[in-house]
Design an enzyme around this catalytic site. Structure first.
Site, PDB file in Angstrom:
ATOM      1  N   TYR A   1      45.904  64.564  28.401  1.00 23.06           N
ATOM      2  CA  TYR A   1      45.036  63.666  27.637  1.00 23.06           C
ATOM      3  C   TYR A   1      44.195  62.786  28.574  1.00 23.06           C
ATOM      4  O   TYR A   1      42.973  62.674  28.421  1.00 23.06           O
ATOM      5  CB  TYR A   1      45.922  62.793  26.737  1.00 23.06           C
TER       6      TYR A   1
ATOM      7  N   SER B   1      38.703  57.275  25.170  1.00 21.85           N
ATOM      8  CA  SER B   1      39.911  56.480  24.940  1.00 21.85           C
ATOM      9  C   SER B   1      39.994  55.496  26.086  1.00 21.85           C
ATOM     10  O   SER B   1      39.364  55.692  27.130  1.00 21.85           O
ATOM     11  CB  SER B   1      41.145  57.392  24.957  1.00 21.85           C
TER      12      SER B   1
HETATM   13  P1  NAD Z   1      43.696  62.121  13.926  1.00 24.80           P
HETATM   14  O1  NAD Z   1      44.824  63.042  14.276  1.00 24.80           O
HETATM   15  O2  NAD Z   1      43.828  61.252  12.726  1.00 24.80           O
HETATM   16  O3  NAD Z   1      42.315  62.961  13.808  1.00 24.80           O
HETATM   17  C1  NAD Z   1      41.984  63.981  14.707  1.00 24.80           C
HETATM   18  C2  NAD Z   1      41.266  65.077  13.946  1.00 24.80           C
HETATM   19  O4  NAD Z   1      40.911  66.116  14.885  1.00 24.80           O
HETATM   20  C3  NAD Z   1      42.151  65.725  12.864  1.00 24.80           C
HETATM   21  O5  NAD Z   1      41.481  65.718  11.619  1.00 24.80           O
HETATM   22  C4  NAD Z   1      42.398  67.128  13.414  1.00 24.80           C
HETATM   23  O6  NAD Z   1      42.538  68.105  12.376  1.00 24.80           O
HETATM   24  C5  NAD Z   1      41.139  67.359  14.260  1.00 24.80           C
HETATM   25  N1  NAD Z   1      41.362  68.415  15.247  1.00 24.80           N
HETATM   26  C6  NAD Z   1      42.370  68.519  16.124  1.00 24.80           C
HETATM   27  N2  NAD Z   1      42.272  69.666  16.810  1.00 24.80           N
HETATM   28  C7  NAD Z   1      41.167  70.309  16.358  1.00 24.80           C
HETATM   29  C8  NAD Z   1      40.556  71.560  16.658  1.00 24.80           C
HETATM   30  N3  NAD Z   1      41.084  72.414  17.552  1.00 24.80           N
HETATM   31  N4  NAD Z   1      39.413  71.893  16.029  1.00 24.80           N
HETATM   32  C9  NAD Z   1      38.879  71.065  15.084  1.00 24.80           C
HETATM   33  N5  NAD Z   1      39.436  69.885  14.737  1.00 24.80           N
HETATM   34  C10 NAD Z   1      40.571  69.510  15.368  1.00 24.80           C
HETATM   35  O7  NAD Z   1      43.482  61.250  15.250  1.00 24.80           O
HETATM   36  P2  NAD Z   1      42.599  59.938  15.497  1.00 24.80           P
HETATM   37  O8  NAD Z   1      43.578  58.895  15.880  1.00 24.80           O
HETATM   38  O9  NAD Z   1      41.640  59.675  14.405  1.00 24.80           O
HETATM   39  O10 NAD Z   1      41.815  60.394  16.819  1.00 24.80           O
HETATM   40  C11 NAD Z   1      40.442  60.754  16.847  1.00 24.80           C
HETATM   41  C12 NAD Z   1      39.935  60.668  18.281  1.00 24.80           C
HETATM   42  O11 NAD Z   1      40.068  59.331  18.752  1.00 24.80           O
HETATM   43  C13 NAD Z   1      40.698  61.562  19.266  1.00 24.80           C
HETATM   44  O12 NAD Z   1      39.800  62.148  20.194  1.00 24.80           O
HETATM   45  C14 NAD Z   1      41.609  60.582  19.972  1.00 24.80           C
HETATM   46  O13 NAD Z   1      41.943  61.014  21.279  1.00 24.80           O
HETATM   47  C15 NAD Z   1      40.734  59.337  19.996  1.00 24.80           C
HETATM   48  N6  NAD Z   1      41.479  58.093  20.156  1.00 24.80           N
HETATM   49  C16 NAD Z   1      42.432  57.727  19.235  1.00 24.80           C
HETATM   50  C17 NAD Z   1      43.139  56.535  19.433  1.00 24.80           C
HETATM   51  C18 NAD Z   1      44.221  56.066  18.467  1.00 24.80           C
HETATM   52  O14 NAD Z   1      44.970  55.146  18.804  1.00 24.80           O
HETATM   53  N7  NAD Z   1      44.337  56.612  17.265  1.00 24.80           N
HETATM   54  C19 NAD Z   1      42.844  55.717  20.533  1.00 24.80           C
HETATM   55  C20 NAD Z   1      41.859  56.132  21.438  1.00 24.80           C
HETATM   56  C21 NAD Z   1      41.176  57.318  21.240  1.00 24.80           C
END
Ligand code: NAD
Length: 252
Positions: free
Chosen positions: A147, A134
């Site tokens: 985080y 991130s």
């Molecule tokens: P999201 O919530 O849509 O998807 C995250 C997925 O991880 C979900 O399907 C959830 O069920 C799964 N998950 C969570 N805990 C788990 C566990 N214990 N075991 C197995 N699966 C698990 O979120 P997203 O926005 O798609 O984020 C995905 C990644 O991208 C994350 O690592 C997040 O930190 C990173 N990220 C997101 C953003 C943003 O703005 N959305 C920005 C930077 C980084």
């Protein structure tokens, strides 16, 4: 390489789903690893992937995920460590259990999965590991201690594994996005339109993207496109890097 075998964690929704979709479209076989059984099956059916339900909090589940993948496909070529979640609290109120869970899912699980896929990639002298960190792996924001710490650690793991993987044909990179338009962020926008009396566009521009040069959210597909590049032969000499997709956030 004709058919590559990929594991994408957290692939039931959001960024992980877009990455899994892009890899399938690229001709790869994709294991969709997620804790969410209903959404995981739905995504696997929709994009023609293979769903494995895992709770990445559990080290044994990380082992089982890699074992099941190798039992089914005989190899792992690509690992995308994407699963994650957010928790917001001031440090003095940040619950220890949440801190431990954040480090377990977003730092220990990527370490264990890297450790367990290593011998397969080494045997084939080819591997691609991509850690979805991130922009909070590079800079901090208040109230996100768990985080920010996990994501900074993930960049350290990326660099260490890259140094060890070079001689084995394994590249390891991190991707560092700012706000990506996923269901999670869309819910935050909806909440803020109500609490701040702003339009969705005003929330994006004035609240979420005030430090950014480009005033729009990133799409999951834009993150997935970088994953496809990093998995390509053209990126064979690219390793140990943290790839910023942050709308110019950290340019100043
Ligand atoms: P999201 O919530 O849509 O998807 C995250 C997925 O991880 C979900 O399907 C959830 O069920 C799964 N998950 C969570 N805990 C788990 C566990 N214990 N075991 C197995 N699966 C698990 O979120 P997203 O926005 O798609 O984020 C995905 C990644 O991208 C994350 O690592 C997040 O930190 C990173 N990220 C997101 C953003 C943003 O703005 N959305 C920005 C930077 C980084």
């Amino acid at each position: 390489m004709s058919e590559r075998i990929a594991i994408v964690t957290g692939a039931a929704s959001g960024i992980g789903k877009a990455i899994a979709t892009a890899l399938v479209q690229n001709g790869d076989s994709v294991v969709i690893a997620d804790i969410d059984q209903e959404q995981g099956w739905a995504t696997a059916t929709e994009i023609d992937g293979h769903f494995v339900q895992v709770d990445l909090l559990q080290p044994a589940a990380c082992r089982r995920l890699v074992d099941e993948t190798i039992d089914r496909y005989n190899r792992v070529d690509i690992l995308v460590n994407n699963a994650g979640f957010q928790h917001i609290d001031p440090i003095d109120q940040f619950p220890l259990e949440v801190w431990k869970n954040m480090l377990a899912v977003m730092l220990t699980a990527p370490f264990l999965l890297t450790k367990y896929v290593w011998s397969s990639m080494q045997a084939n002298a080819w591997g691609r590991i991509i850690n979805i960190a991130s922009i909070h792996g590079r800079v901090a924001s208040p109230f996100k201690s768990g985080y920010v710490t996990a994501k900074h650690g993930l960049i350290g793991l990326t660099r260490t594994a890259a140094l060890e993987g070079g001689q084995h044909g394994i590249t390891v990179n991190a991707i560092c996005p700012a706000y990506v338009k996923t269901p999670l962020v869309e819910n935050q926008i909806a909440d803020q339109t109500r609490t701040r009396q702003l339009s969705p566009q005003e929330v994006i521009e004035q609240v979420m993207l005030s430090p950014a040069a480009i005033k729009r959210l990133i799409t999951s597909e834009e993150v997935a496109a970088l994953v496809i590049y990093l998995c390509s032969e053209a990126a064979g000499v690219v390793t140990g890097a943290d790839w910023v997709i942050d709308l110019g956030w950290t340019a100043r």
